[in-house]
Design a protein around this motif. Sequence first.
Motif, PDB file in Angstrom:
ATOM      1  N   TYR A 134      -3.907   8.610   5.049  1.00  0.00           N
ATOM      2  CA  TYR A 134      -4.766   7.848   4.135  1.00  0.00           C
ATOM      3  C   TYR A 134      -4.482   6.344   4.123  1.00  0.00           C
ATOM      4  O   TYR A 134      -5.286   5.579   3.580  1.00  0.00           O
ATOM      5  N   ILE A 135      -3.376   5.916   4.691  1.00  0.00           N
ATOM      6  CA  ILE A 135      -3.056   4.483   4.696  1.00  0.00           C
ATOM      7  C   ILE A 135      -2.891   3.963   6.121  1.00  0.00           C
ATOM      8  O   ILE A 135      -3.610   3.044   6.539  1.00  0.00           O
ATOM      9  N   GLN A 167       0.753  12.219   4.039  1.00  0.00           N
ATOM     10  CA  GLN A 167      -0.380  11.673   3.290  1.00  0.00           C
ATOM     11  C   GLN A 167      -0.494  10.162   3.474  1.00  0.00           C
ATOM     12  O   GLN A 167      -1.600   9.623   3.604  1.00  0.00           O
ATOM     13  N   LYS A 168       0.641   9.473   3.511  1.00  0.00           N
ATOM     14  CA  LYS A 168       0.618   8.028   3.750  1.00  0.00           C
ATOM     15  C   LYS A 168       0.108   7.731   5.161  1.00  0.00           C
ATOM     16  O   LYS A 168      -0.594   6.736   5.373  1.00  0.00           O
ATOM     17  N   ALA A 217       1.222   4.097  -2.991  1.00  0.00           N
ATOM     18  CA  ALA A 217       1.040   5.516  -2.688  1.00  0.00           C
ATOM     19  C   ALA A 217       2.254   6.331  -3.114  1.00  0.00           C
ATOM     20  O   ALA A 217       2.112   7.459  -3.613  1.00  0.00           O
ATOM     21  N   GLU A 218       3.448   5.776  -2.930  1.00  0.00           N
ATOM     22  CA  GLU A 218       4.668   6.480  -3.344  1.00  0.00           C
ATOM     23  C   GLU A 218       4.714   6.651  -4.859  1.00  0.00           C
ATOM     24  O   GLU A 218       5.166   7.686  -5.367  1.00  0.00           O
ATOM     25  N   ALA A 274       2.546  10.278  -3.188  1.00  0.00           N
ATOM     26  CA  ALA A 274       2.170  10.604  -1.808  1.00  0.00           C
ATOM     27  C   ALA A 274       3.418  10.841  -0.964  1.00  0.00           C
ATOM     28  O   ALA A 274       4.425  10.153  -1.114  1.00  0.00           O
ATOM     29  N   ASP A 329       2.173   7.057  -6.715  1.00  0.00           N
ATOM     30  CA  ASP A 329       1.211   8.127  -7.009  1.00  0.00           C
ATOM     31  C   ASP A 329       1.673   9.487  -6.506  1.00  0.00           C
ATOM     32  O   ASP A 329       0.956  10.481  -6.677  1.00  0.00           O
ATOM     33  N   LEU A 338       0.832  -1.203   0.000  1.00  0.00           N
ATOM     34  CA  LEU A 338       0.000   0.000   0.000  1.00  0.00           C
ATOM     35  C   LEU A 338       0.868   1.255   0.000  1.00  0.00           C
ATOM     36  O   LEU A 338       0.572   2.231  -0.702  1.00  0.00           O
ATOM     37  N   TYR A 339       1.947   1.232   0.774  1.00  0.00           N
ATOM     38  CA  TYR A 339       2.856   2.375   0.804  1.00  0.00           C
ATOM     39  C   TYR A 339       3.565   2.533  -0.539  1.00  0.00           C
ATOM     40  O   TYR A 339       3.760   3.666  -1.022  1.00  0.00           O
TER      41      TYR A 339
END
Length: 332
Positions: A241-242, A237-238, A228-229, A233, A231, A224-225
């Motif tokens: 949102y995570i 933000q991580k 996000a990276e 993030a 995208d 998930l991280y």
Amino acid sequence: MFANMGAYGATLIRWALVPVFLLLIAALLYGMLRLIGWRPKPAFGLALVSPWLVGFLVFMAFPLLYSLYLSFTDFSIFSGGRWVGLQNYARLFFHDREFWPSLRLTVLYALVTVPIGVVGALLVALLLSQRVKAIGLFRTIYYLPAVLPEVAVALLWRWLFNSESGLINRLLAPLFRILRIDQPDWFGDPHYVLPAFIIMSLWGIFGTNVVIFLAALTDVPRSLYEAAEIDGAVGWQKLIYITIPQISPIILLQVVMGMISALQIFTVAMFVRPTSAAGKFMNQLVYERGFVQLHMGEASAIAWVLFLLILILTLIIFRSSPAWVYYEGRER
């Protein structure tokens, strides 16, 4: 040595008979279940847990129900009791000068310390989840508060908050001089009692709470991280949102357990001994009415009010949880 055994002989015999009694109950339960048609494995399993059932009924269910009965009586340890109905509760709510200050102090303490404790433990866990040298040593150090005796910690805080020779007042003395205020009498002045207990609650940030959050953080999928990276993030933000959604069930657990623990504060308050002008915590009031004044009926009524308060707040937290707790696979 053997001459002194006679004084403890009866106690030793009763202690030895307890496992025999429990085994007999398990055997009788197994035989009864087999007679009514239960299969061997389920009957044997229930027989194995029968000692726990006996302990639950004798040491938890019976005292709980008996205290409910006592709350409707004028009961004294030495003189017995008589049924008075709701008089104990009416006296608490309308005539007791100590009840409402006690309720106010307990609730305010819980409302302030629980968010601080949960947020603080989460921040410490985030720091301890980083991959740095000697991280195991730091995790051990931050876990130490969980194994320290609560009485020793209470006495230590009492010394730190001493108005004349306490370390806290000495460290803050320059600030007090700048602000032109007298050094506070933390446990003697009613205005400082609650802030002092809130400061002491910061000790609870560390220990078990950090370990639970640390375990939750390690279970968050790394994929998930990474997504996000990709995208774009960044760190915060991580986190928002995570990390927080993924560990929100653990946050719910910590909030509920922290609230229950805060409302039942007792040991620290009893050993610190703040001024009674600030009010007493509710568990202190239960102890005083039951074991000092020997009014077990009033003590039981206060205990049941505290139980209902904990129940209501727990239900409110669970009712609000769908708005902020994320469970994988659940549709919103």
